[in-house]
Write a protein that holds these residues in place. Structure first.
Motif, PDB file in Angstrom:
ATOM      1  N   CYS B 255      49.874  37.630  43.877  1.00 31.69           N
ATOM      2  CA  CYS B 255      49.773  36.565  44.542  1.00 31.69           C
ATOM      3  C   CYS B 255      48.284  36.404  45.222  1.00 31.69           C
ATOM      4  O   CYS B 255      47.746  35.063  45.303  1.00 31.69           O
ATOM      5  N   GLU B 256      47.173  37.475  45.005  1.00 32.86           N
ATOM      6  CA  GLU B 256      46.073  37.387  45.409  1.00 32.86           C
ATOM      7  C   GLU B 256      45.400  36.527  43.849  1.00 32.86           C
ATOM      8  O   GLU B 256      44.588  35.712  44.127  1.00 32.86           O
ATOM      9  N   LEU B 258      46.919  34.536  41.893  1.00 33.08           N
ATOM     10  CA  LEU B 258      47.733  33.037  41.827  1.00 33.08           C
ATOM     11  C   LEU B 258      47.509  32.441  43.128  1.00 33.08           C
ATOM     12  O   LEU B 258      47.701  31.070  42.997  1.00 33.08           O
ATOM     13  N   GLY B 259      46.974  33.003  44.007  1.00 38.87           N
ATOM     14  CA  GLY B 259      46.868  32.196  45.447  1.00 38.87           C
ATOM     15  C   GLY B 259      47.962  31.998  45.988  1.00 38.87           C
ATOM     16  O   GLY B 259      48.099  30.677  46.928  1.00 38.87           O
ATOM     17  N   LEU B 260      49.051  32.562  45.676  1.00 37.52           N
ATOM     18  CA  LEU B 260      50.257  32.148  46.489  1.00 37.52           C
ATOM     19  C   LEU B 260      50.497  33.015  47.590  1.00 37.52           C
ATOM     20  O   LEU B 260      49.951  33.894  47.795  1.00 37.52           O
TER      21      LEU B 260
END
Ligand SMILES: [Fe+3]
Ligand SMILES: [Mg+2]
Ligand SMILES: [Zn+2]
Ligand SMILES: [Zn+2]
Lengths: 807, 334
Positions: B255-256, B258-260
């Motif tokens: 997530c970090e 991919l910015g999700l």
């Protein structure tokens, strides 16, 4: 002279209607004093439309009264209109102030909080008057307003002064029309008013040396001078203070507040202290000493330096002067600047509640200078900067809100409208009676406390201004919490909703602030910001719009580049740099030509394969035509905030701070980086192409050109390209048609960058464009609500006209 | 596989793939409809639960599962979260021409195995082959029937202020696994889908916490969406705690990069549970006792705040609004 005078000598009765911000500002006693001096008979009263004066006397004397009101109204008043007509009723002899009937007088406007006036300041420091060292001294010309208001009408009973009944002496002043405190709703003294107290947040008792301190306020200063961090319950919220010249105290405050790098605001006793650390022009001095008393962003070029910890990486200092008697007394003995930052944990709104403050701030400041008057409404300190020859409000809050703004000609028939604004730097805006009321800055709505505050303020303002909207306005963005709330409210209250494109709202805000009439020709709006939702569903952020209040046409833009990771690409500028490099020259070419740069190594250390894969598979990598992101990418190329920016706009602010003034002023345009304007494939839209600029930046890095020179060449090249775009879009050289526009409006947060702003303005002016810029309304998203409101008003006025024709 | 042209031969081939895969499990498969003995059904409870769902996923095979398994467990879980014991499934398959028989067979076998593991029978089905481009490789629709035990009243609108909110393990695995498989995200971490049948786990939970208010599976839109649905329907606020929200390090890292936001990532074996505060310990213990409940946690509570509002206490001490997304995750920062 004779005949008219004889005519005028006849006595007549006249009714004078005064509109605007004329209640709760000492207007009636001013009228009383002038009328009494001029020996006019009659009365004055507040009603739902403002102030009504009825006078009997010689026409020329009555004219003198009106003239004097116009020329020198009470300091906090703002007259929008004075109308006269013959008066029918009988008037007694003598002049009286008629008490407002409860309920009958709806307040027409609530004043912003105003810095203490010089008379109150003198009183507070005078050991021989009864308000000596009283931290809550105020009068009708100064003091708290919006911050203490809970409802209408604006009476002591509806403010947080309600629990403090007036003592005999204060009551006498309050009732005396000749007194400066006649109907001063917040007036108080040592005997009857709130009291300041120095406490330990943990509730433990402590003592300070009574004989060496004047009082609790003075003792708080002694703690600050000793290097302690002290919480201060100020006007619109808690603040945190420490000695700005002690690096260890400042560092501790930063660490405890969990605030990485965002500059701290400073307060100094007087201009002399400020001038030791910063350059203060005449205009800036006036701003510092103004009634609004904002934080003024100053060039940090004084003879002395403050620790880097105050404002890391930028060459500006945000100073304010004491604006309340509490601050005046606190800093009385202090010859050095004090950090005066908002009392909160990073990203949360300033605390206003005593219990919450004790719970949250005790870990930051062991001591608090507090008091027993509640803060009804949270209001941050305002921030202004002098750019391009004028003051520009960057954050509009204490001192400015909720002062109304006159809408341009043509907007008179506008119905009441409520615009919900943007998302970060949230504000909302009401339209009523041809004027716009823009709320105070409230912050990032994703923070739950800020959102709660925003909703509370919506209710408060609608009540204060007796506002019944005929339509709502909101941003097009599907996920803005403000827009979602507007959509839900439109449904539940069955109101029409006007959805406004983000950059069109920016444009309209600038046009309306500059009084551009409703039916004026479209102007070119150059709106440069981070991101906004485009009308095509893409993300925009560097836009050239031919716009009026009704519509816009997108004539030009910035190059759309992927933002790998969405919002993460904003937090981590290297992502934008990488996306630019791969979109422009491609990674192999970059590696081959610039592989020796440290930058290359730094990028290679990042998870580039993943980022490339994301862009390729379109996973959370929206394409954005953003100016703000270009700044981030260039900053990252110079190693500024390469890994991460600690606050929104940090990279751009540091890049601006790096600009070498020498290069900027002396170097020719030829060395400014090239940013040509080809057309986009597909849409054919002209856009600003950064490939040549990147080659030049990287080339300069290879040549070990100083970053300050690179930063200057970038700003200059960008400004040059922006001006060239305007010229190209104007189509002046087309033979059988006039130029498409002669006026250019500048808006968007990127124009808070002084170098870019001044470069763009002067280049456009050299090209003979009329340039409209923001000053009272922020260029950033704090102004979006104002623009939305104007656009919605234009739509509703048109719709009303169509309806009228049809019927 | 070719569309239309093959006529009966083609249909026989497809039927053969599925019928042989489901062989023995489906006694009525030769009739046009499945037939149930009501008295037998009634031994499980007093109400019938009936649900349907369509499954489209790209890629068809991903770490931890495939579209067939997803189609069975998805419907099993939709029944189970209502407190029903899942019994029978139907299965309709739309296949794009050009699909390889071998791939089809793998999917069918996976479905059959998933059904066996979930203790449900696939009792009827249908297959169609459509022109290239008319669908994407294969779409599967499953419909399920289950029976709800007496006395149970789960409802999304039953949550009360003070109730504890639980999840049954690490969040976001499925969404992360699919994105990794789809885009070849060049990540070292191998994340597997959490795709699993949850009816047994839910039975244990309901035995331990009979006062349970509601259970929802946190599939598309992740727990953020489910929490908002619960908060809206029950007119409560919900506050969760970031520190208590179970996440695999690999998913956090994913997530970090991919910015999700992991709260919005899909799950295929995770449920959000609301129970009265006094039953939260018993509920948690029951969840932790089951293999599909490893990593279970109390992540927050329902409250008296603004109805419909979901917030998260962040690691930095602030409280952030976790809203339902209208579209995909889109930056809001200007
Ligand atoms: Fe903006
Ligand atoms: Mg919600
Ligand atoms: Zn005063
Ligand atoms: Zn008094």
């Amino acid at each position: 002279m004779n005949t008219p005078l004889r005519m005028a000598d006849a006595t007549s009765s006249v009714e004078i209607r005064v509109r605007g911000r004329v209640q709760g500002v000492g207007f009636r006693p001013t009228v009383w004093r002038i009328a009494s001096r001029l020996s006019l008979d009659g009365d004055v009263l507040n009603d739902s439309q403002g102030v009504l004066i009825r006078v009997r006397g010689v026409a020329s004397t009555i004219a003198a009264l009106v003239e004097e009101l116009r020329a020198s109204p009470p300091p906090l008043a703002e007259i929008t209109a004075i109308e006269t007509r013959p008066c029918e009723g009988e008037l007694e002899s003598g002049f009286v102030i008629v008490d407002s009937e409860t309920g009958a007088h709806a307040r027409t406007e609530i004043s912003p909080d105003a810095a203490m006036c010089s008379v109150c300041a003198t009183e507070t420091l005078d050991p021989f008057v009864r308000r000596f060292r009283y931290p809550f001294t105020n009068c009708t010309h100064c003091g708290p307003r919006l911050s203490i208001v809970g409802g209408v009408p604006y009476d002591r009973a509806t403010t947080t002064m309600a629990p403090f009944p007036l003592c005999q002496a204060c009551g006498a002043e309050y009732r005396d029309p000749a007194d400066r405190r006649f109907h001063a709703e917040a007036t108080a003294c040592h005997v009857c008013g709130p009291a300041a107290r120095l406490i330990r947040f943990d509730g433990r008792a402590f003592s300070f040396e009574q004989h060496s301190m004047l009082d609790d306020v003075d003792a708080a200063l002694s703690l600050i001078q000793k290097g302690e961090i002290v919480a201060i319950k100020a006007l619109g919220g808690y603040q945190l203070a420490c000695d700005a010249t002690r690096p260890e105290a400042v560092a501790l405050l930063r660490q405890r507040k969990r605030r990485d790098a965002k500059p701290f605001a400073l307060m100094a006793r007087d201009l002399d202290v400020v001038r030791r650390y910063a350059m203060v022009s005449e205009a800036e001095a006036m701003a510092l000493e103004s009634r609004e008393a904002p934080i003024v962003l100053l060039a940090a070029t004084g003879p002395e330096d403050l620790p880097d910890e105050i404002a890391p990486g930028v060459k500006t200092l945000g100073f304010m002067l004491p604006s309340t008697p509490l601050h005046l007394l606190l800093l009385r003995r202090m010859g050095r600047p004090v950090v005066m930052t908002s009392g909160n944990l990073s990203d949360e709104p300033q605390l206003i509640d005593d219990v919450e403050a004790a719970a949250k701030l005790s870990a930051i400041a062991p001591f608090a200078l507090t008091h027993n008057r509640d803060i009804a409404n949270r209001i941050d300190d305002s921030l202004v900067r002098h750019m391009g020859g004028r003051l520009r409000v960057l954050r509009r809050a204490r001192g400015y809100a909720p002062a109304s703004i006159q809408l341009p000609p043509g907007f008179e028939p506008a119905p009441e409208i409520l615009a919900y604004g943007a998302e970060l730097k949230a504000t909302f805006c009401l339209i009523k009676d041809g004027r716009a009321v823009l709320s105070q800055h409230q912050g990032d709505l994703e923070d739950a406390l800020t959102y709660d505050d925003y909703r509370k303020n919506l209710v408060l303002y609608r009540g204060l201004f007796d506002h019944r909207p005929a339509a709502l306005a909101a941003d097009l963005h599907p996920e803005y919490l403000s827009a979602k709330l507007a959509r839900a409210t439109a449904r539940s209250e069955n109101l029409p909703l006007v959805e406004v494109q983000h950059h069109h709202a920016h444009a309209a805000a600038c046009l309306a602030e500059n009084g551009r009439p409703l039916n004026a020709d479209p102007a070119l709006a150059i709106v440069l910001d981070g991101l906004g939702y485009g009308s095509d569903g893409a993300i925009w952020g560097g836009e050239f719009l031919l716009a009026d209040y009704r519509r816009f046409e997108r004539l030009g833009t910035f190059k759309p580049v992927a933002m790998p990771g969405g919002a993460q690409a904003i937090r981590e500028p290297w992502r934008n740099l990488h996306a630019h490099v791969t979109a422009e020259m491609g990674w192999p070419a970059f590696a081959m030509n610039f592989g020796e740069l440290d930058l290359f190594a730094a990028l290679t250390a990042k998870p580039l394969a993943s980022v490339d894969a994301m862009i390729k598979a379109s996973v959370n990598s929206p394409s954005a035509s953003s100016c703000g992101r270009l700044f981030d990418a260039v900053a990252a190329a110079l190693g500024i905030c390469f890994d991460r920016q600690a606050y929104e706009g940090e990279a751009a602010a540091r890049l601006e701070a790096m600009v070498s003034a020498g290069t900027l002023e002396e170097e020719g345009d030829a060395l400014a980086y090239p940013l040509p304007i080809p057309n986009l494939q597909g849409s054919g839209l002209p856009y600003i192409e950064p490939l040549g600029m990147w080659n030049a930046v990287f080339g300069d890095l290879i040549l070990k050109t100083p970053a300050s020179v690179i930063a200057a060449r970038f700003h200059k090249g960008l400004a040059k390209s922006i001006a060239a775009m305007a010229l190209k879009l104007a189509r002046r050289d087309e033979e059988d048609a006039p130029a498409r526009f002669d006026t250019v409006a500048l808006s968007g947060g990127c124009f808070h960058n002084k170098v870019l702003f001044e470069q763009v303005v002067s280049r456009l002016e050299k090209l003979d464009f009329v340039v409209l810029t923001h000053s009272r309304v922020p260029a950033n998203d704090g102004g979006v609500a104002f623009g939305q409101a104007a656009i919605a008003a234009a739509h509703l006025i048109d719709a009303g006209r169509v309806r009228q024709k049809a019927s | 596989l070719a569309h239309g042209g093959g006529g009966k031969a083609m249909k026989d081939l497809i039927d053969d793939v599925f019928i042989s895969a489901f062989a023995g499990a489906a006694p009525e498969v030769l009739e046009d409809q499945a037939r149930f003995n009501l008295a037998m059904l009634a031994t499980h409870g007093d109400r019938l639960a009936f649900t349907t769902d369509s499954f489209v996923v790209d890629p068809l095979f991903f770490p931890g599962g495939d579209i067939g398994k997803l189609a069975v467990y998805g419907t099993v879980n939709d029944l189970a979260v209502g407190g029903a014991k899942p019994l029978y499934l139907s299965c309709a398959v739309v296949i794009e021409e050009g699909m390889q028989v071998e791939v089809l067979r793998r999917i069918a076998l996976s479905m059959a195995q998933a059904a066996r593991e979930a203790g449900v029978t696939i009792v009827t089905g249908d297959t169609k082959v459509v022109q290239r481009g008319a669908c994407d490789k294969i779409f599967i629709t499953t419909t399920g029937i289950g029976v709800i035990r007496p006395g149970l009243e789960l409802g999304i609108d039953h949550v009360k202020p003070g109730d504890a909110i639980l999840v049954n393990g690490l969040l976001g695995d499925h969404g992360a696994a699919i994105l990794c498989a789809r885009g070849d995200m060049a990540l070292e971490a191998s994340i597997e889908s959490d795709c699993a049948p949850l009816h047994e786990l839910i039975e244990l939970l309901l035995d331990a916490a009979p006062g349970t208010r509601c259970i929802r599976d946190a599939t598309r839109g992740g727990i953020a969406t489910v929490l908002n649905e619960i908060a809206d329907a029950s007119a409560v606020s919900i506050e969760i705690n970031e520190a208590a929200t179970p996440l695999r390090d690999e998913v956090r890292g994913f997530c970090e990069i991919l910015g999700l936001d992991p709260l919005y990532l899909a799950n295929e074996g995770k449920i959000v549970i609301a129970v009265p505060a006094q039953e939260s310990e018993a509920a948690l213990a029951a969840l932790l006792a089951h293999p599909h409940g490893q990593g279970s946690a109390v992540i927050g509570h329902a409250g008296l705040g603004e109805p419909g509002r979901v917030t998260m206490q962040t690691l930095f001490g602030g409280r952030r609004i976790v809203d339902m997304l209208v579209g995909e995750q889109l930056p809001r920062i200007c």
